[in-house]
Design a protein around this motif. Structure first.
Motif, PDB file in Angstrom:
ATOM      1  N   LYS A 181     -70.433  41.384 -53.749  1.00 25.59           N
ATOM      2  CA  LYS A 181     -69.321  40.721 -53.074  1.00 25.59           C
ATOM      3  C   LYS A 181     -68.006  41.082 -53.753  1.00 25.59           C
ATOM      4  O   LYS A 181     -67.906  41.102 -54.976  1.00 25.59           O
ATOM      5  N   HIS A 182     -66.976  41.346 -52.910  1.00 21.29           N
ATOM      6  CA  HIS A 182     -65.720  41.854 -53.452  1.00 21.29           C
ATOM      7  C   HIS A 182     -64.544  40.939 -53.137  1.00 21.29           C
ATOM      8  O   HIS A 182     -64.064  40.220 -54.010  1.00 21.29           O
ATOM      9  N   GLU A 183     -64.064  40.922 -51.893  1.00 20.06           N
ATOM     10  CA  GLU A 183     -62.841  40.173 -51.617  1.00 20.06           C
ATOM     11  C   GLU A 183     -62.792  39.694 -50.169  1.00 20.06           C
ATOM     12  O   GLU A 183     -63.645  40.030 -49.339  1.00 20.06           O
ATOM     13  N   ASN A 184     -61.754  38.909 -49.894  1.00 21.38           N
ATOM     14  CA  ASN A 184     -61.477  38.376 -48.563  1.00 21.38           C
ATOM     15  C   ASN A 184     -60.121  38.936 -48.122  1.00 21.38           C
ATOM     16  O   ASN A 184     -59.078  38.394 -48.487  1.00 21.38           O
TER      17      ASN A 184
ATOM     18  N   PHE B 155     -65.214  39.217 -45.021  1.00 25.62           N
ATOM     19  CA  PHE B 155     -65.298  39.486 -46.455  1.00 25.62           C
ATOM     20  C   PHE B 155     -65.774  40.920 -46.633  1.00 25.62           C
ATOM     21  O   PHE B 155     -66.355  41.516 -45.717  1.00 25.62           O
TER      22      PHE B 155
END
Length: 469
Positions: free
Chosen positions: A254-257, A243
């Motif tokens: 937190k942003h992305e996977n 991630f």
């Protein structure tokens, strides 16, 4: 009258000025498991498992935990006056029954002995649980660690000092207490001030603020930062996945996977990144193929695309995964692996990029930073001299601590004595995966708790890493 004192690891005593020496040479011993781990030579030098105590391959273990009488005779580099002898017992302290001193290593004078308390049970034979740690071994690693009970230091104080002592003889009765036994070091002193060695730390790191938790919503590990992007790994959908977090003003969000980075069936993690490429780990590898499980990915306008797999001639690793990092110019590849040739458990190795872009044979980075236990999670700072890593093979505060060492020459095999990052960062828990973000001047690392891996961050000015220079 002679007297004795057992110090348990529930507190610490400051060691003032005194002449202290640790065992320098083995003269005689009654049993030895042999090998690089748990062997009799692990007794020499300063303790490797103090003050944390507990089970460690860096300490000597007798061939049988309940055999009864064992004898060790050690000498010291220089003769000196002795008024105190300290025996560092990692497991089930209290089995020393006699002590003798000598000026020449041949004629010994008994200066202390213990009469067993009639209430203390003496175990006549081995229990299955006590023998399991010998017969459950695999590739020199103990699979079933014995229960850790009563780690401590047997400090024997002599009422009158003895001059010109060169050697001591320590007699154990391991039948006095149940469970596994380990002895880490033997020391002498000319003082009654308790011998109390402390981990080698960096004084400047006592001034830093307490670490903060980056995000407690999940378990995060293997942090790696490039610019304003933080890569971390967590367990999701029955495998480890990558991630990203983005830097927003003064914290990570937190942003992305990124799907393209999470195609491996079991492990996916980023160990290094710069403005052009990314070092990704976790791909399955097979012995004899030169595959390491690591790949280089090129940065594109839309994300990342696979460039090439990193292959090492004669690559071998007992585990299905490894830790690794690259130098800032991408020409130095450092790995943490375990093979038949390591100092004990997992060691740090270096490989140099050749003119055709491939990497050469792995070379062990030396005994200064590789112990009989495990070294892992290397990160090389941009100066290509400062190395961060995790280990349970040096004196520390918990099961695994974070350490720093400096490269001393261009062989990449000579390093300074590792410095513990100190009790503000290292706790009684398991610290691993250090990554220093030089742009934001933050140290990120993972701490194992009962329920999850917490990602921690602590501000450390970049200048503090240069305290040695």
């Amino acid at each position: 009258m002679l007297f004795r004192f057992i110090f348990l690891f529930f507190g610490a005593t400051t060691m003032l000025a005194q002449q202290v020496q640790y065992a320098h040479q083995l003269l005689k011993y009654s049993s030895d498991l042999g090998g690089k781990q748990f062997g009799i030579k692990r007794l020499l030098g300063k303790p490797d498992v103090y003050p944390q105590g507990g089970f460690s391959p860096n300490a000597w273990m007798p061939k049988n935990a309940l055999d009864g009488r064992e004898v060790i005779i050690v000498s010291f580099e220089k003769a000196q006056t002795v008024q105190q002898v300290a025996i560092f017992e990692n497991l089930n302290a209290g089995c020393v029954v006699a002590l003798a001193v000598s000026s020449d290593g041949e004629d010994f004078q008994t200066v202390w002995s213990r009469r067993p308390d009639y209430q203390t049970p003496v175990y006549k034979k081995s229990l299955a649980a006590d023998r399991a740690y010998y017969f459950g071994r695999k590739r020199r690693k103990v699979e079933q660690a014995p229960e850790i009970v009563n780690p401590g230091v047997e400090r024997i104080f002599l009422e009158q000092p003895h001059a010109a002592i060169k050697a001591v003889k320590v007699v154990f009765n391991f039948a006095l207490l149940p469970g596994a036994k380990q002895v880490d070091a033997i020391a002498i002193s000319d003082s009654t001030i308790p011998i109390d060695p402390q981990p080698e730390t960096i004084p400047e790191l006592t001034k830093i603020s307490a670490p903060i938790t980056v995000d407690a919503s999940s378990s995060w590990s293997v942090p790696c930062v490039i610019g304003n992007t933080l890569f971390v790994t967590t367990y999701a959908e029955d495998r480890e996945q990558i991630f990203t977090f983005l830097w927003d003003k003064d914290r990570w969000k937190k942003h992305e996977n990124p799907k393209e980075l999470n195609l491996n069936p079991a492990y996916n993690f980023v160990e290094f990144a710069n403005n052009e490429l990314l070092l990704k780990g976790g791909k399955p590898f097979y012995t004899g193929t030169q595959e390491t499980g690591f790949e280089l990915w090129q940065k594109t306008h839309t994300g990342y695309q696979l460039s090439s797999a990193i292959k090492i001639p004669a690559y071998s690793n007992f585990e299905p995964y490894a830790d690794a990092t690259l130098s800032s110019d991408g020409k130095i590849f450092i790995m943490a692996v375990e093979t038949d040739f390591t100092q004990g458990g997992t060691d740090l190795y270096v490989s140099f990029q050749k003119q055709d872009g491939t990497f050469g044979l792995l070379q062990n980075m030396g005994k200064a930073i590789n112990s009989a236990a495990d070294e892992s999670s290397p990160q090389l700072l941009s100066d290509q001299k400062t190395l961060l890593f995790s280990s349970n093979g040096f004196s520390g505060f918990g099961s695994h601590d974070l350490y720093l060492s400096y490269r001393l020459d261009d062989t990449w095999k000579n390093w300074s004595v590792p410095k513990n990052l100190g009790p503000i960062i290292n706790t009684a828990s398991y610290e691993v995966h250090p990554f220093y973000d030089e742009e934001h001047e933050q140290l990120l690392y993972s701490v194992s708790t009962e329920n999850q891996m917490l990602l921690k961050s602590v501000s450390i000015p970049k200048a503090l890493w240069n305290w040695q220079h």
